[in-house]
Scaffold this active site. Structure first.
Site, PDB file in Angstrom:
ATOM      1  N   ARG A   1       6.735  60.842  -7.541  1.00 40.51           N
ATOM      2  CA  ARG A   1       5.504  61.742  -8.238  1.00 40.51           C
ATOM      3  C   ARG A   1       6.105  63.058  -8.872  1.00 40.51           C
ATOM      4  NH1 ARG A   1       2.781  61.301  -2.777  1.00 40.51           N
ATOM      5  NH2 ARG A   1       1.999  59.378  -2.757  1.00 40.51           N
TER       6      ARG A   1
ATOM      7  N   GLU B   1       4.717  61.571  13.192  1.00 39.92           N
ATOM      8  CA  GLU B   1       3.326  61.534  13.025  1.00 39.92           C
ATOM      9  C   GLU B   1       2.441  60.503  13.679  1.00 39.92           C
ATOM     10  OE1 GLU B   1       4.523  61.328   8.828  1.00 39.92           O
ATOM     11  OE2 GLU B   1       2.744  61.836   8.221  1.00 39.92           O
TER      12      GLU B   1
ATOM     13  N   ARG C   1      -4.632  56.277  11.538  1.00 40.06           N
ATOM     14  CA  ARG C   1      -4.489  57.363  10.688  1.00 40.06           C
ATOM     15  C   ARG C   1      -5.481  57.271   9.407  1.00 40.06           C
ATOM     16  NH1 ARG C   1      -0.166  57.372   5.863  1.00 40.06           N
ATOM     17  NH2 ARG C   1      -0.489  59.441   5.215  1.00 40.06           N
TER      18      ARG C   1
ATOM     19  N   HIS D   1      -0.536  64.861   4.429  1.00 39.22           N
ATOM     20  CA  HIS D   1       0.508  65.183   5.417  1.00 39.22           C
ATOM     21  C   HIS D   1       0.167  66.081   6.491  1.00 39.22           C
ATOM     22  CE1 HIS D   1       3.569  64.282   1.875  1.00 39.22           C
ATOM     23  NE2 HIS D   1       3.573  63.212   2.952  1.00 39.22           N
TER      24      HIS D   1
ATOM     25  N   ASN E   1      -1.516  52.532  11.244  1.00 38.37           N
ATOM     26  CA  ASN E   1      -1.536  53.233   9.869  1.00 38.37           C
ATOM     27  C   ASN E   1      -1.503  52.004   8.994  1.00 38.37           C
ATOM     28  OD1 ASN E   1      -0.810  54.480   7.348  1.00 38.37           O
ATOM     29  ND2 ASN E   1       1.149  55.517   8.419  1.00 38.37           N
TER      30      ASN E   1
END
Ligand code: ADP
Length: 411
Positions: free
Chosen positions: A254, A397, A104, A193, A12
């Site tokens: 965010r 993940e 990823r 996601h 990743n």
């Protein structure tokens, strides 16, 4: 690839970091969603600075995390350092047991609906998506190039954050703006996601003793970034993130949903530049902007001490979550389960309790003692009488990327 090649290295790659895990997928083919043994894991951070740090944990070999600090100039040097650490544990990248490297990749646009073996054409297409994912895809591309140079003979697979959401119907994916303008600039809702929503929705079905096709699940991925998705029979039908990961839930830093006119207002009235507004909404908003902290643990601690700003930030966070639970209940028609996952979802019992509080008419309730249990296992937290199961389902993940990568290269 040799017959006993059962290991997958998951990478990743961020702009200045690389997270990695080496997994053995020997039993993955028949072992359900959770199969796969982690052999090693680690992180290289502050790449390109003089204070780069590599933290490597040899899980299979036992022993604690080994840390090295000192300059690591670029991703190439970072990956070579990782390879060196793995080799020290007898798990080197030249091992015949390595079946593939799974990357990823944040943005796969509309083209990539499934994990894909990377060749020059695929790499070009990922590059073509840089304008819609300027913060993420360039780093992912660097990671891919570096890994390919290191092991050109090995299959390299891209697993896209957006892929799971490509099943969204057009009426959920399109913004109600001029079609020609939207299409010219590839403006639509992609969602992110996805690897987590995919994994967690399947694990939730397993927890209920059902096949993914048999259940409708609302997944709430609440980490530092946060998103919700509505999954009908294993296929995503709506998700809260959009063209970028800014839309939807209140997150650590965010804003999530705001009236788009807020940006015009900041430009015209506050005289802010586009980049400043981008930074404001992505990095200085959300929980951080509301109360000065983005870590839910700290916010809960402050609330316990009577801090009103922290309490308001928490309430705004929960209000937004409830709105999405309600919206996705309406979108799905029938909901079998609501699954909480990621850092906040897995650990913050007060968030789960508050988000579900008052939703009895929707068939949702949380049992206080079940909710208080701390565990790394998927578990139900709803009382037996509740029509909708409420679950905590830890996401993974890296395992999912390894599983999809291994399935593709052994197919
Ligand atoms: P990322 O989006 O960076 O992958 P994670 O899924 O790891 O994030 O979630 C990180 C967040 O999880 C932290 O910012 C923190 O708010 C929250 N978190 C982690 N542990 C706890 C805990 N025990 N209680 C409440 N919140 C927690």
């Amino acid at each position: 690839m040799t017959a006993n090649a059962t290991r997958v290295l998951v990478l990743n790659s961020g702009s200045s970091s690389v997270k990695y895990q080496l997994l053995d997928m020997a039993k993955a083919a028949d072992g359900g969603s959770a199969a796969g043994v982690r052999l090693a894991a680690g992180l290289v951070e502050r790449i390109g600075e003089t204070t780069s740090r590599l933290a490597h944990t040899p899980l299979a070999a036992g022993g604690g995390t080994r840390e090295t600090t000192g300059p690591i100039a670029d991703h190439d040097a970072a990956l070579k350092a990782v390879a060196g650490e793995l080799a020290a544990d007898g798990l080197g990248l030249d091992s015949p047991e390595l079946a593939a490297i799974g990357h990823r990749v944040v943005h796969g646009g509309l083209k990539f609906t499934a994990p894909t073996v990377i060749d020059d054409v695929v790499l070009k297409e990922i590059e073509r998506l840089v304008p819609v994912a300027p913060l993420h895809n360039p780093a992912n591309i660097t990671g891919i190039r570096t890994a390919r140079a290191l092991r050109p003979d090995l299959p390299q697979v891209a697993v896209f954050d957006t892929a799971f959401h490509t099943t969204m119907p057009e009426h959920a994916a399109r913004y109600a703006i001029d079609v020609a303008t939207a299409d010219a600039h590839r403006i639509r809702r992609y969602g992110f996601h996805g690897t987590s929503h995919d994994y967690v929705s399947r694990r939730t079905a397993e927890l209920l003793g059902k096949a993914p096709e048999e259940v409708n699940v609302i997944v709430l991925h609440l980490g530092n970034g946060a998103s919700a998705s509505a999954v009908r029979g294993g296929r995503c039908v709506d998700t809260s993130m959009g063209l970028t990961p800014l839309e939807g839930l209140v997150m650590g830093t965010r804003s999530g949903d705001v009236d788009p006119a807020v940006t015009f207002h900041l430009e015209r009235v506050a005289g802010m530049a586009t980049d400043e507004i981008d930074e404001l909404l992505n990095k200085k908003s959300g929980l951080l902007g509301l109360c000065g902290d983005n870590d839910m643990r700290e916010i809960r601690r402050r609330i316990d001490e009577g801090d009103e700003r922290a309490a308001l930030a928490f309430d705004i966070y929960i209000h937004r979550l409830k709105k999405y639970i309600g919206a996705y209940t309406a979108v799905l028609g029938k909901v079998d389960a609501v699954a909480f996952t990621a850092g906040v979802g897995e650990n913050a019992a007060p968030v789960r309790a508050a988000a579900i509080d008052g939703l009895e008419e929707l068939g949702m309730a949380v049992d206080a003692s079940l909710n208080a249990v701390r565990s790394g296992e998927p578990r139900l937290i709803s009382p037996a009488y509740a029509r909708v199961a409420v679950a905590v389902v830890p996401t993974d993940e890296e395992l999912e990327i390894a599983r999809q990568t291994y399935a593709l290269v052994t197919a």
